[in-house]
Design a protein around this motif. Sequence first.
Motif, PDB file in Angstrom:
ATOM      1  N   ALA A  21       0.703  -1.128   0.139  1.00  0.00           N
ATOM      2  CA  ALA A  21      -0.277  -0.143  -0.193  1.00  0.00           C
ATOM      3  C   ALA A  21       0.940   1.262  -0.009  1.00  0.00           C
ATOM      4  N   ASN A  22       0.703   2.035  -1.037  1.00  0.00           N
ATOM      5  CA  ASN A  22       1.494   3.373  -1.059  1.00  0.00           C
ATOM      6  C   ASN A  22       0.361   4.482  -0.763  1.00  0.00           C
ATOM      7  N   TRP A  23       0.346   4.984   0.586  1.00  0.00           N
ATOM      8  CA  TRP A  23      -0.602   5.881   1.142  1.00  0.00           C
ATOM      9  C   TRP A  23      -0.170   7.244   0.493  1.00  0.00           C
ATOM     10  N   LYS A  24       1.149   7.436  -0.237  1.00  0.00           N
ATOM     11  CA  LYS A  24       1.577   8.666  -0.678  1.00  0.00           C
ATOM     12  C   LYS A  24       1.382   9.770   0.339  1.00  0.00           C
ATOM     13  N   MET A  25       1.111  11.019   0.066  1.00  0.00           N
ATOM     14  CA  MET A  25       1.049  12.009   1.267  1.00  0.00           C
ATOM     15  C   MET A  25      -0.336  12.092   1.720  1.00  0.00           C
ATOM     16  N   GLY A  58      12.343   4.947  -6.315  1.00  0.00           N
ATOM     17  CA  GLY A  58      12.186   5.343  -7.693  1.00  0.00           C
ATOM     18  C   GLY A  58      10.742   5.508  -8.126  1.00  0.00           C
ATOM     19  N   HIS A  59       9.656   5.711  -7.225  1.00  0.00           N
ATOM     20  CA  HIS A  59       8.476   5.907  -7.553  1.00  0.00           C
ATOM     21  C   HIS A  59       8.072   7.074  -8.640  1.00  0.00           C
ATOM     22  N   SER A  60       7.417   6.883  -9.787  1.00  0.00           N
ATOM     23  CA  SER A  60       7.146   8.029 -10.781  1.00  0.00           C
ATOM     24  C   SER A  60       7.158   9.319 -10.419  1.00  0.00           C
ATOM     25  N   GLU A  61       6.465   9.632  -9.098  1.00  0.00           N
ATOM     26  CA  GLU A  61       6.316  10.882  -8.657  1.00  0.00           C
ATOM     27  C   GLU A  61       7.667  11.428  -8.073  1.00  0.00           C
ATOM     28  N   ARG A  62       8.399  10.526  -7.545  1.00  0.00           N
ATOM     29  CA  ARG A  62       9.853  10.919  -7.189  1.00  0.00           C
ATOM     30  C   ARG A  62      10.705  11.214  -8.436  1.00  0.00           C
ATOM     31  N   ILE A  97      -1.332   5.792 -13.246  1.00  0.00           N
ATOM     32  CA  ILE A  97      -1.038   5.695 -11.861  1.00  0.00           C
ATOM     33  C   ILE A  97      -2.286   6.812 -11.239  1.00  0.00           C
ATOM     34  N   GLY A  98      -3.278   6.687 -10.564  1.00  0.00           N
ATOM     35  CA  GLY A  98      -4.140   7.620 -10.032  1.00  0.00           C
ATOM     36  C   GLY A  98      -4.988   8.062 -11.144  1.00  0.00           C
ATOM     37  N   THR A  99      -5.045   7.642 -12.402  1.00  0.00           N
ATOM     38  CA  THR A  99      -6.050   8.102 -13.224  1.00  0.00           C
ATOM     39  C   THR A  99      -7.188   7.221 -13.462  1.00  0.00           C
ATOM     40  N   GLY A 158      -1.261   0.735 -10.622  1.00  0.00           N
ATOM     41  CA  GLY A 158      -1.896   1.670 -11.416  1.00  0.00           C
ATOM     42  C   GLY A 158      -3.054   1.443 -11.772  1.00  0.00           C
ATOM     43  N   SER A 159      -3.966   1.996 -10.657  1.00  0.00           N
ATOM     44  CA  SER A 159      -5.389   2.163 -10.547  1.00  0.00           C
ATOM     45  C   SER A 159      -5.898   0.698 -10.271  1.00  0.00           C
ATOM     46  N   VAL A 160      -5.303  -0.082  -9.710  1.00  0.00           N
ATOM     47  CA  VAL A 160      -5.701  -1.357  -9.074  1.00  0.00           C
ATOM     48  C   VAL A 160      -6.877  -1.112  -7.913  1.00  0.00           C
ATOM     49  N   ASN A 161      -7.927  -1.823  -8.226  1.00  0.00           N
ATOM     50  CA  ASN A 161      -9.015  -1.777  -7.114  1.00  0.00           C
ATOM     51  C   ASN A 161      -9.561  -3.059  -7.070  1.00  0.00           C
ATOM     52  N   GLY A 196       0.507  -6.357  -6.182  1.00  0.00           N
ATOM     53  CA  GLY A 196       0.396  -5.021  -6.619  1.00  0.00           C
ATOM     54  C   GLY A 196       0.691  -4.073  -5.783  1.00  0.00           C
ATOM     55  N   LEU A 197       0.999  -2.925  -6.380  1.00  0.00           N
ATOM     56  CA  LEU A 197       1.481  -1.751  -5.735  1.00  0.00           C
ATOM     57  C   LEU A 197       0.300  -0.726  -5.634  1.00  0.00           C
ATOM     58  N   ILE A 198      -0.476  -0.656  -4.689  1.00  0.00           N
ATOM     59  CA  ILE A 198      -1.799   0.037  -4.602  1.00  0.00           C
ATOM     60  C   ILE A 198      -1.624   1.504  -3.809  1.00  0.00           C
ATOM     61  N   GLY A 199      -2.186   2.397  -4.577  1.00  0.00           N
ATOM     62  CA  GLY A 199      -2.463   3.756  -4.153  1.00  0.00           C
ATOM     63  C   GLY A 199      -3.853   4.155  -3.596  1.00  0.00           C
ATOM     64  N   GLY A 200      -4.453   4.657  -4.372  1.00  0.00           N
ATOM     65  CA  GLY A 200      -5.579   5.173  -3.922  1.00  0.00           C
ATOM     66  C   GLY A 200      -6.670   4.164  -3.132  1.00  0.00           C
ATOM     67  N   ALA A 201      -6.657   2.994  -3.799  1.00  0.00           N
ATOM     68  CA  ALA A 201      -7.474   1.952  -3.083  1.00  0.00           C
ATOM     69  C   ALA A 201      -6.829   1.394  -1.706  1.00  0.00           C
TER      70      ALA A 201
END
Length: 256
Positions: free
Chosen positions: A9-13, A98-102, A176-178, A215-218, A234-239
């Motif tokens: 889980a990548n909670w980001k900020m 190396g996340h794409s945002e970094r 990612i996030g789209t 990338g937008s896994v849910n 998976g590496l999961i952001g929003g979900a």
Amino acid sequence: MARRSIIAANWKMNGDLTLVNTMVNALSEVDFQNNVNVVICPSSPYLSALVAKTKEQKLGPTFAVGAQNVSEHENGAYTGEISTKMLQELSVEFVIIGHSERRSYFKESSTQIAHKVSVALNAGLTPILCIGESELERATEQTETVLASQLQPVIDEVGIEKFVDVVIAYEPVWAIGTGKTASSEMAQETHQFIRQFIAQADENVADKVPLLYGGSVNASNCEELFAQADIDGGLIGGASLKAEQFKVICLAAKGK
Ligand code: PEP
């Protein structure tokens, strides 16, 4: 060769102490399979609280805590940075590198990312190395060249044999996030390319290295993605910010 599944889980900020508690409470209700690892990567101010909460709820070895970044420097005058030693002291086991945002917002180069992977491995942390192409790179058929150019500097720096301790997350930047997910066929084809690229250097390592899709896994698309031969989780952001949805995603991971 049996490969474990990893759901990170990548909670980001995002997130707060309430989410730390809600997530750990929710995950403690689930009986996960032995060959599945769940890694939660909150913002660094919440690492200690998350480690404490996982211990309090006795989450066990299925669960680990990860950071979202680490410095390539050991210590010194690097205001705002966090060292591998600090992460180790907090019982952090994984680190996203190396996340794409970094790469895009913080201008991290492939050389710097390779240094980060190296210091993380030397400190006994498991790097989750993120690679992925942009929409334009995919449209102009440069995906494989881009992925190779992101992997090769890391292989050159750490040596292919160390990749048994690396997790690779393939994250197409356009997904990612789209809400735009790569189709399971496209994701599998790219994961297969990554595994073959590693295999050119060492087949045994390629068999073992976990490859995650991000990338937008849910909760609706995870099962099909994780069923693909070369997708090990998976590496999961929003979900990953919604405990109930994240639980469903974790339960779709089965190991290979
Ligand atoms: C990510 O940031 O690593 C990611 C995959 O985000 P999302 O799941 O929101 O697309």
